[in-house]
Design a protein around this motif. Structure first.
Motif, PDB file in Angstrom:
ATOM      1  N   HIS A 176       0.725  -1.255   0.145  1.00  0.00           N
ATOM      2  CA  HIS A 176       0.042  -0.039   0.187  1.00  0.00           C
ATOM      3  C   HIS A 176       0.864   1.112  -0.025  1.00  0.00           C
ATOM      4  N   GLU A 177       2.269   1.267   0.238  1.00  0.00           N
ATOM      5  CA  GLU A 177       3.045   2.353   0.262  1.00  0.00           C
ATOM      6  C   GLU A 177       3.446   2.774  -1.041  1.00  0.00           C
ATOM      7  N   PHE A 178       3.219   1.943  -2.414  1.00  0.00           N
ATOM      8  CA  PHE A 178       3.647   2.249  -3.340  1.00  0.00           C
ATOM      9  C   PHE A 178       2.839   2.695  -4.440  1.00  0.00           C
ATOM     10  N   SER A 179       3.105   3.371  -5.674  1.00  0.00           N
ATOM     11  CA  SER A 179       2.126   3.830  -6.440  1.00  0.00           C
ATOM     12  C   SER A 179       2.000   2.895  -7.549  1.00  0.00           C
ATOM     13  N   GLY A 180       0.862   2.821  -8.195  1.00  0.00           N
ATOM     14  CA  GLY A 180       0.378   1.885  -9.108  1.00  0.00           C
ATOM     15  C   GLY A 180       1.700   1.416 -10.011  1.00  0.00           C
ATOM     16  N   GLY A 181       2.461   2.364 -10.561  1.00  0.00           N
ATOM     17  CA  GLY A 181       3.514   1.793 -11.361  1.00  0.00           C
ATOM     18  C   GLY A 181       4.532   1.050 -10.662  1.00  0.00           C
ATOM     19  N   GLN A 182       4.711   1.516  -9.420  1.00  0.00           N
ATOM     20  CA  GLN A 182       5.828   0.869  -8.781  1.00  0.00           C
ATOM     21  C   GLN A 182       5.040  -0.484  -8.331  1.00  0.00           C
ATOM     22  N   ARG A 183       3.901  -0.794  -8.213  1.00  0.00           N
ATOM     23  CA  ARG A 183       3.443  -2.020  -7.810  1.00  0.00           C
ATOM     24  C   ARG A 183       3.527  -3.025  -9.023  1.00  0.00           C
ATOM     25  N   GLN A 184       3.217  -2.226 -10.299  1.00  0.00           N
ATOM     26  CA  GLN A 184       3.234  -3.230 -11.475  1.00  0.00           C
ATOM     27  C   GLN A 184       4.889  -3.509 -11.650  1.00  0.00           C
ATOM     28  N   ARG A 185       5.672  -3.010 -11.127  1.00  0.00           N
ATOM     29  CA  ARG A 185       7.100  -3.251 -11.334  1.00  0.00           C
ATOM     30  C   ARG A 185       7.249  -4.481 -10.313  1.00  0.00           C
ATOM     31  N   ILE A 186       6.701  -4.367  -9.098  1.00  0.00           N
ATOM     32  CA  ILE A 186       6.771  -5.662  -8.192  1.00  0.00           C
ATOM     33  C   ILE A 186       6.099  -6.695  -8.599  1.00  0.00           C
ATOM     34  N   GLY A 187       5.087  -6.661  -9.157  1.00  0.00           N
ATOM     35  CA  GLY A 187       4.406  -7.917  -9.718  1.00  0.00           C
ATOM     36  C   GLY A 187       5.248  -8.583 -10.991  1.00  0.00           C
ATOM     37  N   LEU A 188       6.041  -7.446 -11.667  1.00  0.00           N
ATOM     38  CA  LEU A 188       7.106  -8.163 -12.881  1.00  0.00           C
ATOM     39  C   LEU A 188       8.084  -8.622 -12.049  1.00  0.00           C
ATOM     40  N   ALA A 189       8.723  -7.971 -11.027  1.00  0.00           N
ATOM     41  CA  ALA A 189       9.724  -8.832 -10.483  1.00  0.00           C
ATOM     42  C   ALA A 189       9.390 -10.271  -9.929  1.00  0.00           C
ATOM     43  N   ARG A 190       8.124 -10.392  -9.427  1.00  0.00           N
ATOM     44  CA  ARG A 190       7.701 -11.615  -8.926  1.00  0.00           C
ATOM     45  C   ARG A 190       7.522 -12.509 -10.062  1.00  0.00           C
ATOM     46  N   SER A 191       6.999 -12.142 -11.257  1.00  0.00           N
ATOM     47  CA  SER A 191       6.968 -13.032 -12.272  1.00  0.00           C
ATOM     48  C   SER A 191       8.235 -13.325 -12.868  1.00  0.00           C
ATOM     49  N   LEU A 192       9.249 -12.463 -12.815  1.00  0.00           N
ATOM     50  CA  LEU A 192      10.384 -12.992 -13.365  1.00  0.00           C
ATOM     51  C   LEU A 192      11.560 -13.813 -12.382  1.00  0.00           C
ATOM     52  N   ALA A 193      10.950 -14.097 -11.218  1.00  0.00           N
ATOM     53  CA  ALA A 193      11.873 -14.713 -10.180  1.00  0.00           C
ATOM     54  C   ALA A 193      12.136 -15.963 -10.534  1.00  0.00           C
ATOM     55  N   LEU A 194      11.443 -16.730 -11.450  1.00  0.00           N
ATOM     56  CA  LEU A 194      11.532 -18.129 -11.961  1.00  0.00           C
ATOM     57  C   LEU A 194      12.211 -18.083 -13.189  1.00  0.00           C
ATOM     58  N   ASN A 195      12.553 -17.168 -13.673  1.00  0.00           N
ATOM     59  CA  ASN A 195      13.305 -17.141 -15.060  1.00  0.00           C
ATOM     60  C   ASN A 195      12.190 -17.762 -15.999  1.00  0.00           C
TER      61      ASN A 195
END
Ligand code: ATP
Ligand code: SF4
Ligand code: MG
Lengths: 346, 402, 381
Positions: A176-195
C-alpha cells in the motif's frame, strides 16, 4: 536458429512464411475452449447454461516475439491467457509448450511447468497481497519452488528489484505504500523470479496513468531484449499495442477474428470488426486523420451464454450477408500471414 | 424481471393485469421465484427441526408422567396414561420386533382397519360415535410419525402437562392463548425501540461531536451493554418498589390476549417493554447516527448546507430518508432479537407468554408442547430470515436472486 | 540506462516510519481511547479472575458461626438465615489464620464494625473475624468472593465461547468458500438449515439434557469417554456443557462471514498470482487468504462476546447455566430475586450487575476499536 523446429506452413495457423521462417514455436494453442457453467436450482444447483468465454481459439506464439491479443471488454482475453497458463482448466482443446501438451499436466509436473510461464496482472492494487512485504511477495515463487537458501533468495530478490528499476531497499515495505506503476514493477519482479521464458501480460498498463504507461512498456521491452522473453500481451485497444507487438490477434466474443503482423493489420485490416476498432483510433498523420471515417458499431456485444448462430459478429456487422446468419466463417489465410474469419473476405 | 408487459384487451386482461401488478409490487417474477424457492426449502428444514427436537426431548431422562418434582404415580397409572396419549408406541418406526401391534392382531405394512371416533361431549351434551375405515401403515404407527401426521393437519395434540392434560387442553389452543401475550411485548418493544432510537441517532448525527452526541452515544452504548437480567431488577426497584408507579411483578398479574388500553394493563406491560426496547433502541440509535453521518458527508448535502435554511431543511429530510435505508436492515436481527428477547423478559417478569410456557414444559417433559413451541419459533425464524432477504432486495435493487 | 525508465520518483509517503498492516492496525486501535481503556479493563478483570483463589476463598461460611461449612456448595444443606449479611458485616473466623478481607482494618475499627454490624457479637473479641466486605448471600457465601469467581465464568464463556465459534466457523467457512462447487453447496445448505433453529430453544433443550445427564450419573462411577467428559464438566462447574450448548449454533454466523470473505478474496489477482507460481492450496489458504480474511471475523467475534456473557447470565438466572453452587453473576442476581432481595438488600444486587455491565461494556468498546483498526469496510460506523 535451427531450421528443424520451423513448422510446415500449411498446418500452421496465423503464421507467415517470411515471419515464421526459422522461428521456434514456443506456445501453440489449438481449438481452445473454456466454458464457465451457470448453475441454478431450488435446493441443489445444477448446470443450466454456460458462459462460452473462449470458444475455439487457435494461434501460435513464436519464441522471442510479442503477440498482442486485442478485443473489447468481456470478449474472453483474460480467460484465454489464464487457460493457457492452466489457471483455468480448459473445457477442451490443447495448449502445447515447446511441443509438450500441458493441459493434462498435474501435480509436480504442472508445478515445474509453471516455472516456464508466468503472468502479469491488470490491477496493480489487487495483484499484490496487502499483508505481505515486498520482499516476501517477490520471494514467494522461490519459496514455493524451494530454490536457494534464505540468503540466496534475499540476494535474488534484490537483484530482481533492481532489474525492474526499484530500489532493493524497499523489501520490507508493504504494497500500500507504493504507486500503481511501482506496484506493477513489483508484480513483474515476482513473475521474473523463476526465469520464465513466456509471460502473459494481461493489460499490464491499462490501469496506469498515461505518463507511467510508457515507462512500463519500455521496461517490458528492455527485459524482453535482456532476458529473451516471449510475451502474450493482452490489451483492449489497438493503439496501445501497435509499436509493442510483432503480431496482433483480434478477438470478438470468444473467438479470434483476425491475426496478422502488426503493420499489416494496421494498414490493411480486413475483418469488419477490426476495421471498426481501427477507425476509432486517431492517426498521428493529419492528412490521414482528416479522411478517417469512423465506423460506429450499433448495439451491444451479444451474451456469451448464447452467441448468435453463424458468424457471431452478425448482430453488429455493417456488411453482413445471408450466409453470415447460417454458417460460421473459418479463420483462413487470405494473404501470407494474414488470417481472417469472415465470409466477405475471401 | 420479465413480467409480461404486453397489453391485453381490457375485458379479459383485468385479472391478468392485477396479477401482474401484484407480481411487480412484490418485486417481479424473480422475487416470486425466490420466495417459492425459499418456502420450498423451508419444508425439509422444518422436518429436520422436528426430528432433532423430537430426538432431543425423548433423550431427556424422565417423561411427562414421572418428571422430576412431580408426585410419583403408581406404575399402572403411568401405563394407562401412556396408552391414552400414545406414548407406548415405538419412537420412530413400528417394526414387528417392537412388540407393539396396533390392533392386537397382525402387523401390516399397509392395511385398513376400523377405528372408533367419538365426537361431542362436554357442554354440548350429544355424544356421537362413528366407525371409520382408515388406512394404516403400521411401520409408521410410531410416536414421531403420528405427531408428524397430526402436525401436517395443524393438530399438535393434547398437552401432556399435569395441569393441562386433565382438562384435555390442546397444544394449539394453549399456544394461541399464550402467543398474543408474547407478541404484545415484542411488538410494543419494537415500536418503542424505533421511536427512541431514531430520534436519538438523528440528534447525535446532527450535533456530531458535541455534548449531545456524546451523551446520546454514551447512553446507547450503555443500553447495549446492559443485559435484561440487570436492567429488569433495576427498573423494578425504581418503578415498582420505590415509586410504585407500576405493580410489582406478580404471578397474579392479569395478562390478556389482546392489546388492551386500560391503565392497569399498560402498567404491567411497561417494564417488560422498556427492558426489551432498551437494547433495540441502542443499536438503532448507533446505526442511525452512523448512516446519517455518512450521508451528511456526501457532497450534495455539504453544498446545500452552505445555502439557505429552507433548502437545508429539505436536504436534511432527504438525507434522513437515505440514511434510514441501512437502518431498515436491522429489522432482520431485530426479529430474531424479539424472539429471544421476549423469551428472556418473560422469564424475568414471569409473563405467561410462549417463552415461559416453553421452559415450564421442558421441566414438565410436556413433549407435545415443547414440539409445538419449537416448531412455532422455527417458523417465525425462517419467515424472518426470508423477510430480511426480501427487504434487502427492495432496498438495494442491485442484489438479485438468480 | 538500466534505470532510465525508472524516472518515476522512488520516494515513499512515510519514508521514516516502518509500516506493516498489523502495525498500522495497532496504531489505529491506539487512537481510539475508549477501546484502549476497555482493553485495560478487560486485562484487569482477567487478572482478577485468574488470581481469584489468591484473593478470596471459595468455602462457604456458615453465617452464624463463621466457620467454613463445606467445600462444595449445596445450599440445601446449609443453615438458612432470615436475611442477607449486610456489607461489612463480620463473621467469626474459626481456626483459619489467613488474613482475609478485613485485614486492612485496624484492630479497633474491626471491633467497632463487629459490634455494630455483626450477626452475632463475637464470643471472643480477640479472635479474628471474617468480614463480608460486600455482604453475603443467604447461605453465608461471601458476595465479593462470588463476584470474583463469577468473573471466571463470564470471561471463560465469553472469550472461550467466542474463540471456539471463531475457529469452528473459520474452518467451516474457509473450506466451503475455498473449494466451492458441490462442497460449498452442501455445506451452505447445512448452514441454512441451522439458521432455522431458534437459538435459545436449542440451548435450553441441550442444557436441560446435559444437566439431567450429569445429575443422573452424579456419584456413580463411570469410565470411558462419557465418564471423562462428565468428570471434566463437573470439575469445570458445568462450563464444558455450557460451551457446547452455546457453541452449537453460534458458529454458523461466523461460517457465513468467513465464506463470504474467502469468496471475495479467492478471485483476487494475488491469489491467482500465487497459483500461477505453483503455490499449493494449503499455502494459498494459510498465507494468502487467512491473514486477509481474519480481521472482520475477529471484530465480529469480539462484538459477539457480550452476547455469550448475556446468554450465560440468563441461563444461570433461570437455573440452566452453570452447576448450582458455581459462582456466576447471573446466578447471583437470580439468588437475590428468589430470596426477595429486590425489597430488602439492594446493594447486594448492584455488585454482580455492575460487574456484568462493566465487562460487556468493555468488550463492546474493544470490538468498536478493533473494527476501526481491522475492518476497513466498516470504518466510521
Ligand atoms: N470465473 C468466471 N466464472 C464465470 N464467468 C466468467 C469467469 N471469468 C470470466 N467470465 C466471463 O467470461 C467472459 C470473458 O471474460 P474475460 O475476463 O476473459 O474478458 P476480458 O476480455 O478479459 O475482459 P476485460 O477486458 O474486461 O478484462 C465474460 O463474459 C465474463 O463474464
Ligand atoms: S462473416 Fe458476415 S457478419 Fe461476420 S464479419 Fe463477415 S460479413 Fe460480418
Ligand atoms: Mg481481462
Amino acid at each position: 536458429m535451427s531450421q528443424a523446429v520451423s513448422e510446415p506452413r500449411t498446418s500452421s495457423v496465423g503464421a507467415t512464411a517470411a515471419y515464421a521462417d526459422g522461428k521456434e514455436v514456443l506456445v501453440e494453442v489449438t481449438d481452445l475452449k473454456k466454458y464457465f457453467p451457470i448453475k441454478s436450482g431450488i435446493l441443489f444447483q445444477r448446470e443450466v447454461a454456460a458462459v462460452k468465454a473462449v470458444d475455439g481459439v487457435s494461434f501460435k506464439v513464436y519464441k522471442g516475439e510479442t503477440l498482442g491479443l486485442v478485443g473489447e471488454s468481456g470478449c474472453g482475453k483474460s480467460t484465454t491467457g489464464r487457460t493457457i497458463l492452466q489457471l483455468y482448466r480448459p473445457t477442451s482443446g490443447s495448449v502445447k509448450y515447446r511441443g509438450q501438451e500441458i493441459t493434462n499436466l498435474k501435480g509436480e509436473s504442472l508445478r515445474r511447468m509453471r516455472r516456464e510461464m508466468q503472468m502479469i496482472f491488470q490491477d496493480p492494487y489487487a495483484s499484490l497481497n496487502p499483508r505481505m512485504s515486498v520482499g516476501r511477495i517477490v520471494a514467494e515463487p522461490l519459496v514455493v519452488h524451494n530454490i536457494g537458501t534464505k540468503k540466496e533468495r534475499e540476494e535474488r530478490v534484490a537483484e530482481l528489484l533492481e532489474m525492474v528499476g526499484l530500489n532493493p531497499y524497499f523489501v520490507r515495505r508493504y504494497p500500500h505504500e507504493f504507486s500503481g506503476g511501482q506496484r506493477q514493477r513489483i508484480g513483474l519482479a515476482r513473475s521474473l523470479a523463476l526465469n520464465p521464458s513466456f509471460i502473459v501480460a494481461d493489460e499490464p498498463i491499462s490501469a496506469l496513468d498515461v505518463s507511467i504507461q510508457a515507462q512500463v512498456v519500455n521496461l517490458l521491452q528492455r527485459l524482453q531484449e535482456e532476458l529473451g522473453l516471449t510475451y502474450l500481451f493482452i490489451a483492449h485497444d489497438l493503439s496501445m499495442v501497435r509499436h509493442l507487438c510483432d503480431r496482433v490477434a483480434v478477438m470478438y466474443l470468444g473467438k479470434i477474428v483476425e491475426i496478422a503482423e502488426s503493420e499489416e493489420l494496421y494498414t490493411n485490416p480486413l475483418h469488419p470488426y477490426t476495421q471498426a476498432l481501427l477507425s476509432a483510433v486517431p492517426v498521428p498523420d493529419p492528412a490521414v486523420e482528416e479522411k478517417r471515417q469512423r465506423i460506429i458499431l450499433k448495439g451491444d456485444v451479444p451474451s456469451p451464454i448464447n452467441p448468435p448462430k453463424g458468424c457471431n459478429f452478425n448482430t453488429r456487422c455493417p456488411v453482413s450477408i445471408d450466409v453470415c446468419f447460417e454458417t460460421e466463417p473459418e479463420l483462413v489465410e487470405v494473404l501470407p500471414g494474414h488470417w481472417v474469419a469472415c465470409h466477405r473476405v475471401i | 424481471m420479465t413480467a409480461t408487459t404486453k397489453r391485453l384487451p381490457a375485458d379479459q386482461g383485468i385479472l391478468k393485469n392485477t396479477l401482474n401488478t401484484i407480481v411487480r409490487m412484490l418485486g417481479g417474477t424473480s422475487m416470486i421465484k425466490f420466495l417459492v424457492r425459499r418456502l420450498l426449502a423451508a419444508i425439509p428444514v422444518l422436518l429436520a427441526i422436528l426430528l432433532v427436537t423430537f430426538a432431543l426431548i425423548h433423550a431427556l431422562p424422565g417423561g411427562p408422567f414421572n418428571a422430576v418434582g412431580q408426585r410419583r404415580m403408581p406404575d399402572y397409572m403411568v401405563e394407562q396414561l401412556k396408552e391414552k396419549f400414545g406414548l407406548n408406541k415405538p419412537l420412530f418406526f413400528n417394526t414387528p420386533s417392537d412388540g407393539y401391534f396396533p390392533d392386537g392382531s397382525d402387523w401390516k405394512i399397509i392395511g385398513y382397519r376400523n377405528e372408533q371416533v367419538t365426537t361431542g361431549g362436554g357442554q354440548t351434551g350429544g355424544v356421537r360415535t362413528e366407525v371409520r375405515r382408515v388406512l394404516r401403515v403400521d411401520l409408521f404407527d410410531s410416536q414421531f410419525f403420528n405427531y408428524l401426521w397430526g402436525a401436517l393437519r395443524l393438530d399438535f395434540g393434547p398437552s401432556l402437562n399435569v395441569a393441562l392434560r386433565d382438562q384435555n387442553v390442546q397444544v394449539g389452543d394453549e399456544i394461541a392463548r399464550r402467543l398474543p401475550v408474547s407478541m404484545q411485548v415484542g411488538i410494543f418493544a419494537v415500536i418503542l425501540g424505533f421511536a427512541l432510537g431514531i430520534p436519538l441517532g438523528v440528534l447525535a448525527a446532527v450535533y456530531h461531536n458535541t455534548l449531545v452526541d456524546y451523551f446520546a452515544m454514551f447512553f446507547a452504548v450503555l443500553g447495549q451493554a446492559t443485559p435484561a437480567i440487570v436492567l429488569a431488577p433495576v427498573l423494578i426497584i425504581i418503578f415498582a418498589v420505590e415509586l410504585q408507579w407500576v405493580p410489582v411483578i406478580d404471578q397474579r398479574n392479569q395478562w390478556r390476549a389482546g392489546p388492551e388500553f386500560s391503565l392497569y394493563y399498560l402498567q404491567i406491560l411497561a417494564l417488560p417493554v422498556i427492558t426489551l426496547a432498551t437494547g433495540m433502541s441502542a443499536s438503532i440509535a448507533r446505526l442511525t447516527r452512523a448512516s446519517l453521518l455518512q450521508v451528511l458527508h456526501e457532497d450534495y448535502v455539504r453544498t446545500a448546507r452552505a445555502k439557505g435554511l429552507r433548502e437545508r431543511a429539505v436536504i436534511y429530510v432527504h438525507a434522513l430518508k437515505n440514511a434510514l435505508i441501512p437502518v431498515a436492515t436491522i429489522i432482520g436481527p431485530l426479529l430474531a432479537g424479539v424472539l429471544t428477547g421476549t423469551f428472556v423478559v418473560e422469564l424475568i417478569y414471569t409473563i405467561p407468554g410462549l417463552g415461559k410456557v416453553f421452559v415450564d414444559s421442558v421441566a414438565a417433559r410436556d413433549y407435545t408442547m415443547i414440539m409445538g413451541v419449537s416448531l412455532l419459533y422455527s417458523v417465525f425464524l425462517i419467515i424472518g430470515n426470508i423477510l430480511v432477504d426480501v427487504i434487502y432486495t427492495w432496498l438495494d435493487p442491485r442484489i438479485r436472486f438468480d | 540506462m538500466a534505470v532510465a525508465e525508472g524516472a518515476e520518483p522512488l520516494t515513499l509517503a512515510g519514508e521514516e516510519k516502518p509500516s506493516n498492516p498489523w502495525l498500522d492496525a495497532w496504531r489505529l486501535f491506539r487512537r481510539n481511547k475508549a477501546a484502549v481503556v476497555a482493553l485495560n479493563v478487560i486485562i484487569v478483570i482477567f487478572l482478577i479472575a485468574i488470581s481469584a483463589p489468591l484473593l478470596t476463598r471459595l468455602e462457604i461460611l456458615d453465617a452464624r458461626t463463621g466457620e467454613a461449612a463445606r467445600h462444595t456448595i449445596n445450599p440445601v444443606n446449609l443453615p438458612q438465615v432470615d436475611s442477607y449479611p449486610d456489607p461489612l458485616t463480620c463473621a467469626r473466623d474459626g481456626q483459619d489464620q489467613n488474613p482475609y478481607w478485613c485485614s486492612w482494618l485496624s484492630e479497633e475499627a474491626l471491633l467497632e464494625v463487629q459490634n455494630k454490624y455483626c450477626f452475632r457479637p463475637a464470643p471472643d473479641p480477640n479472635q479474628r473475624q471474617w468480614c463480608y466486605l460486600l455482604g453475603g448471600d443467604s447461605s453465608g457465601k461471601d458476595w465479593l468472593t462470588q463476584t470474583v469467581y463469577g468473573a471466571q465464568v463470564s470471561l471463560a464463556v465469553g472469550v472461550l465461547g467466542a474463540t471456539m465459534s471463531l475457529v469452528l466457523g473459520l474452518i467451516y467457512g474457509v473450506i466451503a468458500g475455498f473449494y466451492g462447487g458441490r462442497v460449498d453447496n452442501i455445506m451452505m445448505r447445512i448452514v441454512d438449515f441451522m439458521y432455522g433453529i431458534p437459538y435459545l430453544v436449542l440451548v435450553i433443550l441441550l442444557q436441560v439434557f446435559f444437566t439431567e445427564v450429569a445429575r443422573t450419573y452424579q456419584g456413580t462411577e463411570r469410565g470411558g469417554l462419557v465418564g471423562f467428559v462428565l468428570d471434566l464438566n463437573s470439575d469445570m462447574g458445568g462450563l464444558l456443557f455450557l460451551f457446547i450448548a452455546l457453541g452449537s449454533l453460534s458458529w454458523i454466523g461466523m461460517a457465513r462471514l468467513a465464506r463470504g470473505q474467502v469468496l471475495s478474496y479467492r478471485e483476487k489477482e494475488f491469489v491467482e498470482a500465487a497459483r500461477a507460481v505453483g503455490a499449493s492450496n494449503r499455502r494459498i489458504i494459510f498465507v494468502h487468504l487467512l491473514p486477509n480474511v481474519i480481521g472482520p471475523l475477529i471484530v465480529a467475534e469480539t462484538l459477539a462476546i457480550p452476547g455469550y456473557i448475556f446468554t450465560e447470565a440468563f441461563l444461570s438466572f433461570i437455573g440452566l447455566g452453570v452447576q448450582p453452587g458455581t459462582p456466576s453473576w447471573g446466578a447471583m442476581i437470580s439468588e437475590v430475586r428468589t430470596r426477595g432481595g429486590f425489597f430488602s438488600n439492594r446493594f447486594i444486587l448492584i455488585v454482580p450487575s455492575i460487574a456484568l455491565v462493566i465487562t460487556t461494556l468493555s468488550f463492546n468498546f474493544l470490538g468498536d476499536g478493533l473494527r476501526d483498526a481491522l475492518d476497513p469496510r466498516l470504518r466510521g460506523t
